[in-house]
Write a protein that holds these residues in place. Structure first.
Motif, PDB file in Angstrom:
ATOM      1  N   VAL A   1       0.919  -0.996   0.024  1.00  0.00           N
ATOM      2  CA  VAL A   1       0.057   0.053  -0.129  1.00  0.00           C
ATOM      3  C   VAL A   1       1.211   1.382  -0.288  1.00  0.00           C
ATOM      4  O   VAL A   1       1.339   1.426   1.201  1.00  0.00           O
ATOM      5  CB  VAL A   1      -0.971  -0.065   1.455  1.00  0.00           C
ATOM      6  CG1 VAL A   1      -1.887   0.929   1.203  1.00  0.00           C
ATOM      7  CG2 VAL A   1      -1.601  -1.263   1.146  1.00  0.00           C
ATOM      8  N   ILE A   2       0.966   1.971  -0.505  1.00  0.00           N
ATOM      9  CA  ILE A   2       1.816   2.927  -1.259  1.00  0.00           C
ATOM     10  C   ILE A   2       0.377   4.531  -1.591  1.00  0.00           C
ATOM     11  O   ILE A   2      -0.588   4.244  -2.026  1.00  0.00           O
ATOM     12  CB  ILE A   2       2.528   3.774  -2.863  1.00  0.00           C
ATOM     13  CG1 ILE A   2       3.402   2.380  -2.702  1.00  0.00           C
ATOM     14  CG2 ILE A   2       3.113   5.031  -2.454  1.00  0.00           C
ATOM     15  CD1 ILE A   2       4.228   1.969  -4.323  1.00  0.00           C
ATOM     16  N   ASN A   3       0.707   5.214   0.353  1.00  0.00           N
ATOM     17  CA  ASN A   3      -0.142   5.929   0.753  1.00  0.00           C
ATOM     18  C   ASN A   3       0.025   7.274   1.576  1.00  0.00           C
ATOM     19  O   ASN A   3       0.216   6.820   3.013  1.00  0.00           O
ATOM     20  CB  ASN A   3      -1.673   5.495   1.331  1.00  0.00           C
ATOM     21  CG  ASN A   3      -2.902   6.200   1.543  1.00  0.00           C
ATOM     22  OD1 ASN A   3      -2.648   7.748   1.786  1.00  0.00           O
ATOM     23  ND2 ASN A   3      -4.153   5.489   2.138  1.00  0.00           N
ATOM     24  N   PRO A   4       0.205   8.189   0.858  1.00  0.00           N
ATOM     25  CA  PRO A   4       0.912   9.520   1.823  1.00  0.00           C
ATOM     26  C   PRO A   4       0.261   9.696   2.612  1.00  0.00           C
ATOM     27  O   PRO A   4       1.029  10.112   3.453  1.00  0.00           O
ATOM     28  CB  PRO A   4       0.937  10.870   0.871  1.00  0.00           C
ATOM     29  CG  PRO A   4       0.111  10.170  -0.425  1.00  0.00           C
ATOM     30  CD  PRO A   4       0.300   8.123  -0.588  1.00  0.00           C
ATOM     31  N   PHE A   5      -0.571   9.881   3.084  1.00  0.00           N
ATOM     32  CA  PHE A   5      -1.578  10.082   3.914  1.00  0.00           C
ATOM     33  C   PHE A   5      -1.642   8.787   5.310  1.00  0.00           C
ATOM     34  O   PHE A   5      -2.073   9.007   6.203  1.00  0.00           O
ATOM     35  CB  PHE A   5      -3.305   9.804   3.795  1.00  0.00           C
ATOM     36  CG  PHE A   5      -3.454  11.404   2.571  1.00  0.00           C
ATOM     37  CD1 PHE A   5      -3.330  12.610   3.135  1.00  0.00           C
ATOM     38  CD2 PHE A   5      -3.635  10.612   0.851  1.00  0.00           C
ATOM     39  CE1 PHE A   5      -3.846  13.877   2.140  1.00  0.00           C
ATOM     40  CE2 PHE A   5      -3.557  11.437   0.175  1.00  0.00           C
ATOM     41  CZ  PHE A   5      -3.371  12.994   0.740  1.00  0.00           C
ATOM     42  N   LEU A   6      -0.519   7.779   5.068  1.00  0.00           N
ATOM     43  CA  LEU A   6      -0.555   6.560   6.724  1.00  0.00           C
ATOM     44  C   LEU A   6       0.709   7.160   6.502  1.00  0.00           C
ATOM     45  O   LEU A   6       0.769   5.791   7.847  1.00  0.00           O
ATOM     46  CB  LEU A   6      -0.744   5.048   5.425  1.00  0.00           C
ATOM     47  CG  LEU A   6      -2.338   5.135   4.777  1.00  0.00           C
ATOM     48  CD1 LEU A   6      -2.145   3.477   4.874  1.00  0.00           C
ATOM     49  CD2 LEU A   6      -3.201   4.777   6.016  1.00  0.00           C
ATOM     50  N   GLY A   7       1.276   8.385   6.567  1.00  0.00           N
ATOM     51  CA  GLY A   7       2.463   8.655   7.700  1.00  0.00           C
ATOM     52  C   GLY A   7       3.712   8.155   6.589  1.00  0.00           C
ATOM     53  O   GLY A   7       4.761   7.751   7.628  1.00  0.00           O
ATOM     54  N   GLY A   8       3.959   7.909   5.890  1.00  0.00           N
ATOM     55  CA  GLY A   8       4.943   7.201   4.602  1.00  0.00           C
ATOM     56  C   GLY A   8       5.201   6.186   4.246  1.00  0.00           C
ATOM     57  O   GLY A   8       4.074   5.592   3.754  1.00  0.00           O
ATOM     58  N   TYR A   9       5.919   6.016   4.116  1.00  0.00           N
ATOM     59  CA  TYR A   9       5.850   5.142   2.057  1.00  0.00           C
ATOM     60  C   TYR A   9       6.450   3.686   4.325  1.00  0.00           C
ATOM     61  O   TYR A   9       7.441   3.597   5.017  1.00  0.00           O
ATOM     62  CB  TYR A   9       7.315   5.445   1.795  1.00  0.00           C
ATOM     63  CG  TYR A   9       7.263   6.287   0.724  1.00  0.00           C
ATOM     64  CD1 TYR A   9       6.501   5.633   0.049  1.00  0.00           C
ATOM     65  CD2 TYR A   9       7.909   7.569   1.056  1.00  0.00           C
ATOM     66  CE1 TYR A   9       6.269   6.934  -1.307  1.00  0.00           C
ATOM     67  CE2 TYR A   9       7.533   8.162   0.204  1.00  0.00           C
ATOM     68  CZ  TYR A   9       6.327   7.998  -1.075  1.00  0.00           C
ATOM     69  OH  TYR A   9       6.945   9.163  -1.566  1.00  0.00           O
ATOM     70  N   ASN A  10       6.034   2.225   3.432  1.00  0.00           N
ATOM     71  CA  ASN A  10       6.203   0.991   4.094  1.00  0.00           C
ATOM     72  C   ASN A  10       7.139   0.035   3.577  1.00  0.00           C
ATOM     73  O   ASN A  10       7.939   0.265   2.503  1.00  0.00           O
ATOM     74  CB  ASN A  10       4.620   1.170   4.391  1.00  0.00           C
ATOM     75  CG  ASN A  10       4.449  -0.204   5.885  1.00  0.00           C
ATOM     76  OD1 ASN A  10       5.642  -0.135   6.193  1.00  0.00           O
ATOM     77  ND2 ASN A  10       3.513  -1.068   5.641  1.00  0.00           N
ATOM     78  N   ASN A  11       7.483  -0.947   4.850  1.00  0.00           N
ATOM     79  CA  ASN A  11       8.582  -1.817   4.433  1.00  0.00           C
ATOM     80  C   ASN A  11       7.258  -2.876   4.781  1.00  0.00           C
ATOM     81  O   ASN A  11       6.909  -3.066   6.104  1.00  0.00           O
ATOM     82  CB  ASN A  11       9.645  -2.005   4.815  1.00  0.00           C
ATOM     83  CG  ASN A  11      10.764  -1.074   4.659  1.00  0.00           C
ATOM     84  OD1 ASN A  11      10.904  -0.664   3.701  1.00  0.00           O
ATOM     85  ND2 ASN A  11      10.839   0.051   5.464  1.00  0.00           N
ATOM     86  N   SER A  12       7.710  -4.170   4.006  1.00  0.00           N
ATOM     87  CA  SER A  12       6.874  -5.418   4.872  1.00  0.00           C
ATOM     88  C   SER A  12       7.736  -6.337   5.672  1.00  0.00           C
ATOM     89  O   SER A  12       9.028  -5.546   6.476  1.00  0.00           O
ATOM     90  CB  SER A  12       7.109  -6.511   3.722  1.00  0.00           C
ATOM     91  OG  SER A  12       8.385  -7.054   3.067  1.00  0.00           O
ATOM     92  N   PRO A  13       7.187  -6.565   6.745  1.00  0.00           N
ATOM     93  CA  PRO A  13       7.713  -7.534   7.270  1.00  0.00           C
ATOM     94  C   PRO A  13       8.407  -8.768   7.134  1.00  0.00           C
ATOM     95  O   PRO A  13       8.267  -9.250   5.693  1.00  0.00           O
ATOM     96  CB  PRO A  13       6.562  -8.032   8.170  1.00  0.00           C
ATOM     97  CG  PRO A  13       5.298  -7.838   8.044  1.00  0.00           C
ATOM     98  CD  PRO A  13       5.616  -7.818   6.547  1.00  0.00           C
TER      99      PRO A  13
END
Length: 180
Positions: free
Chosen positions: A114-126
């Motif tokens: 999920v790339i969503n700038p409103f969720l607090g930044g970029y994410n990495n998977s577990p």
């Protein structure tokens, strides 16, 4: 010759910069299988209509006829959205009791990005720190702790889902193992 080789797999993604991510696909295969000799690339579907071959950059033979394979690739997305990164690879090992005709059923592995700038930044998977190459015993409880770790500090939860096969569809006739 049966090309039975797939034992387990996982897809890990890591944010590099902007909309560019690196994925690592780790697979565990049956070492004596002839299929191991020609698995230098796997096709990854990035979830945005683009597919590409990514190279195997590590192949290590482990105990009990298991081979650890690591494939790595990078991809830049066009914008925020939800992407299902996936790989379909024939064939599973034979004799899986709750997957009919398992030897002719592809392994389908996926990870949701999920790339969503409103969720607090970029994410990495577990990342799963413990390999899924355990051996179970008949009539005995089977436990596996994947040792999941999330560098972003996200909370993690687990649930069993139906296995998927060709084209990412649920496998006809698949059933969860009976609880004891």
């Amino acid at each position: 010759i049966f090309a039975t080789h797939q034992r387990a797999a996982e897809i890990i993604y890591r944010h590099l910069s902007g909309l560019t991510y690196e994925i690592t696909l780790i697979s565990y295969t049956y070492t004596p299988s002839p299929a191991n000799a020609y698995r230098d690339y796997l096709t990854i579907n990035w979830g945005d209509g683009i597919a590409s071959e990514i190279p195997r950059i590590e192949k290590t033979n482990l105990e009990n006829d298991i081979t650890y394979n690591r494939y790595v690739g990078q991809h830049s997305y066009l914008g925020p959205s939800t992407y299902m990164i996936s790989c379909e690879d024939p064939n599973r090992n034979g004799g899986i009791l709750n997957i009919p005709n398992s030897i002719n059923t592809p392994l389908f592995i996926y990870s949701e990005l999920v790339i969503n700038p409103f969720l607090g930044g970029y994410n990495n998977s577990p990342v799963l720190l413990l390999p899924p190459i355990d051996n179970g015993c008949v009539e005995q409880p089977f436990y596996h702790n994947p040792g999941a770790y999330d560098a972003d500090g996200d909370s993690l939860s687990y649930r069993l889902v139906s296995c998927r096969g060709a084209q990412g569809l649920p496998i006809p006739g698949y059933s969860l193992p009976p609880a004891t």
